[in-house]
Design a protein around this motif. Structure first.
Motif, PDB file in Angstrom:
ATOM      1  N   GLY A 123      -1.894   5.705  -9.795  1.00  0.00           N
ATOM      2  CA  GLY A 123      -2.148   5.983  -8.375  1.00  0.00           C
ATOM      3  C   GLY A 123      -1.226   5.268  -7.408  1.00  0.00           C
ATOM      4  N   LYS A 124      -0.152   4.638  -7.895  1.00  0.00           N
ATOM      5  CA  LYS A 124       0.768   3.874  -7.029  1.00  0.00           C
ATOM      6  C   LYS A 124       1.439   4.781  -6.002  1.00  0.00           C
ATOM      7  N   THR A 125       1.986   5.904  -6.498  1.00  0.00           N
ATOM      8  CA  THR A 125       2.695   6.835  -5.610  1.00  0.00           C
ATOM      9  C   THR A 125       1.728   7.515  -4.655  1.00  0.00           C
ATOM     10  N   GLN A 126       0.546   7.887  -5.157  1.00  0.00           N
ATOM     11  CA  GLN A 126      -0.449   8.549  -4.292  1.00  0.00           C
ATOM     12  C   GLN A 126      -0.839   7.654  -3.123  1.00  0.00           C
ATOM     13  N   LEU A 127      -0.970   6.354  -3.397  1.00  0.00           N
ATOM     14  CA  LEU A 127      -1.290   5.403  -2.333  1.00  0.00           C
ATOM     15  C   LEU A 127      -0.142   5.356  -1.322  1.00  0.00           C
ATOM     16  N   GLY A 128       1.087   5.369  -1.826  1.00  0.00           N
ATOM     17  CA  GLY A 128       2.263   5.374  -0.947  1.00  0.00           C
ATOM     18  C   GLY A 128       2.307   6.607  -0.055  1.00  0.00           C
ATOM     19  N   LEU A 129       2.054   7.773  -0.633  1.00  0.00           N
ATOM     20  CA  LEU A 129       2.064   9.031   0.139  1.00  0.00           C
ATOM     21  C   LEU A 129       0.956   9.028   1.191  1.00  0.00           C
ATOM     22  N   THR A 130      -0.204   8.460   0.837  1.00  0.00           N
ATOM     23  CA  THR A 130      -1.326   8.368   1.784  1.00  0.00           C
ATOM     24  C   THR A 130      -0.967   7.450   2.947  1.00  0.00           C
ATOM     25  N   LEU A 131      -0.332   6.314   2.637  1.00  0.00           N
ATOM     26  CA  LEU A 131       0.089   5.371   3.692  1.00  0.00           C
ATOM     27  C   LEU A 131       1.126   6.007   4.613  1.00  0.00           C
ATOM     28  N   ALA A 132       2.016   6.832   4.040  1.00  0.00           N
ATOM     29  CA  ALA A 132       3.059   7.508   4.831  1.00  0.00           C
ATOM     30  C   ALA A 132       2.446   8.430   5.883  1.00  0.00           C
ATOM     31  N   VAL A 133       1.272   8.990   5.555  1.00  0.00           N
ATOM     32  CA  VAL A 133       0.551   9.841   6.517  1.00  0.00           C
ATOM     33  C   VAL A 133      -0.240   8.967   7.489  1.00  0.00           C
ATOM     34  N   ASN A 134      -0.951   7.972   6.952  1.00  0.00           N
ATOM     35  CA  ASN A 134      -1.850   7.143   7.774  1.00  0.00           C
ATOM     36  C   ASN A 134      -1.141   6.286   8.815  1.00  0.00           C
ATOM     37  N   TYR A 256       5.607  -1.371   1.694  1.00  0.00           N
ATOM     38  CA  TYR A 256       4.797  -1.091   0.494  1.00  0.00           C
ATOM     39  C   TYR A 256       5.750  -0.732  -0.639  1.00  0.00           C
ATOM     40  N   VAL A 257       5.689  -1.463  -1.734  1.00  0.00           N
ATOM     41  CA  VAL A 257       6.560  -1.171  -2.871  1.00  0.00           C
ATOM     42  C   VAL A 257       5.725  -0.920  -4.119  1.00  0.00           C
ATOM     43  N   THR A 258       6.189   0.003  -4.947  1.00  0.00           N
ATOM     44  CA  THR A 258       5.529   0.199  -6.242  1.00  0.00           C
ATOM     45  C   THR A 258       6.422  -0.443  -7.298  1.00  0.00           C
ATOM     46  N   ASN A 259       5.826  -0.867  -8.383  1.00  0.00           N
ATOM     47  CA  ASN A 259       6.579  -1.551  -9.430  1.00  0.00           C
ATOM     48  C   ASN A 259       6.174  -1.026 -10.803  1.00  0.00           C
TER      49      ASN A 259
END
Length: 311
Positions: A123-134, A256-259
């Motif tokens: 869910g790392k990328t999904q969280l990133g995409l959600t933040l990009a909208v929010n 926000y970074v994913t690793n």
């Protein structure tokens, strides 16, 4: 030569590089070409580095750095004054009440790096995409009223998913996409260069409040293979993380970074999952979360590191 008063400050009231002794328009444009856009970036340089980049003498460079430090008042402040400086920190909701709670109640924080690591599908990328909208939401709805920069190193950005998330919030998908500036980074040098581009966009007036890097370590991991290159990789990654933190601090934006992760073969008991990047990434990230899959399509998030919150 007397300095012109009208060149003293720009419209936003910020001091300009040309306000410094020995830094004229020609030298300022050389500095900007090298990615030095503001007073803070210059103030933290060494005289030799500035002399090389700007093509000026070491004495002139030292004088300019000294003047920049005096103008910015780079010294110690007491705790009360520091708290006032941090009063403009903003928050971006993750879209999940329990995840917001884990991060202190409001979501991810500006002036800091929030890292999420975990196996693929966690869910790392999904969280990133959600933040990009929010991030585009008004402040009272948990947003920051700003735009997002998405640095994509693995080809994970999906406009269709952004539209789905936006429409779920009752927003116009096309308008939301327009406020997300996407760049595909093809190697680690390109990834590093894109940070300079973010500073240029902000200088040009773009209201960027969030920078997303998905994923932080993919290129570094691929290009520096084997133990022999580990020290070089870590050094380059260290510099990159420091540049990220400087960007977050100087422009009051959230990062926000994913690793990626690997399995630690020495781990006999418990979860062997370990984040890539070692202590360098661990120390540089302000908030560090471990995401993993759970039962029935749910995800579990664990806060590993934070300066003010419990594990």
């Amino acid at each position: 030569m007397a300095k012109k008063d009208e060149g003293k400050e720009d419209k936003s009231g910020e001091l300009q590089l040309t306000d410094l002794p020995g830094i004229g328009p020609a030298v300022a444009s050389k500095l900007e070409s090298a990615g030095v856009f503001d007073m803070m970036s210059l103030a933290v340089m060494s005289p030799n580095t500035l002399a090389d980049v700007a093509g000026v003498g070491t004495a002139v460079a030292r004088k300019a750095i000294q003047a920049a430090r005096e103008m910015l008042n780079l010294g110690f402040t007491d705790g009360v004054e520091y708290a006032q400086k941090r009063s403009n920190v903003s928050y971006i909701t993750t879209g999940s009440k329990s995840l917001n709670q884990l991060l202190g109640g409001k979501g991810i924080e500006s002036r800091s790096i929030t890292e999420a690591f975990g196996a693929y599908g966690s869910g790392k990328t999904q969280l990133g995409l959600t933040l990009a909208v929010n991030v585009q939401l008004p402040v009272e709805q948990g947003g920051a009223n700003g735009k997002c920069v998405f640095i994509d190193t693995e080809g994970t950005f999906r406009p269709s998913r952004i539209k789905q998330i936006a429409e779920g919030l009752g927003a116009n998908g096309e308008k939301v996409l327009k406020n997300i500036l996407v760049a595909r980074a093809f190697n680690s040098d390109h990834q590093i260069l894109l940070l300079e581009k973010v500073a240029e966009l902000i200088k040009a007036g773009e209201p960027i409040k969030l920078v997303i890097i998905d994923s932080l370590t993919a290129h570094f991991r691929a290009e520096f293979a084997g133990r022999g290159q580990l020290a070089d990789r870590q050094q380059k990654l260290n510099r990159y993380m420091h540049d990220l933190m400087k960007l977050a601090e100087s422009h009051n934006l959230a990062v926000y970074v994913t690793n990626q992760v690997m399995a630690n073969p020495a781990m006999m008991f418990g979860d062997p999952t370990t984040a890539i990047g070692g202590h360098i990434v661990g120390h540089a990230s302000t908030y560090r979360m471990y995401l993993r899959r759970s039962k029935k399509d749910s995800r579990v998030a664990k806060l590993i590191d934070s300066p003010n919150l419990p594990d």
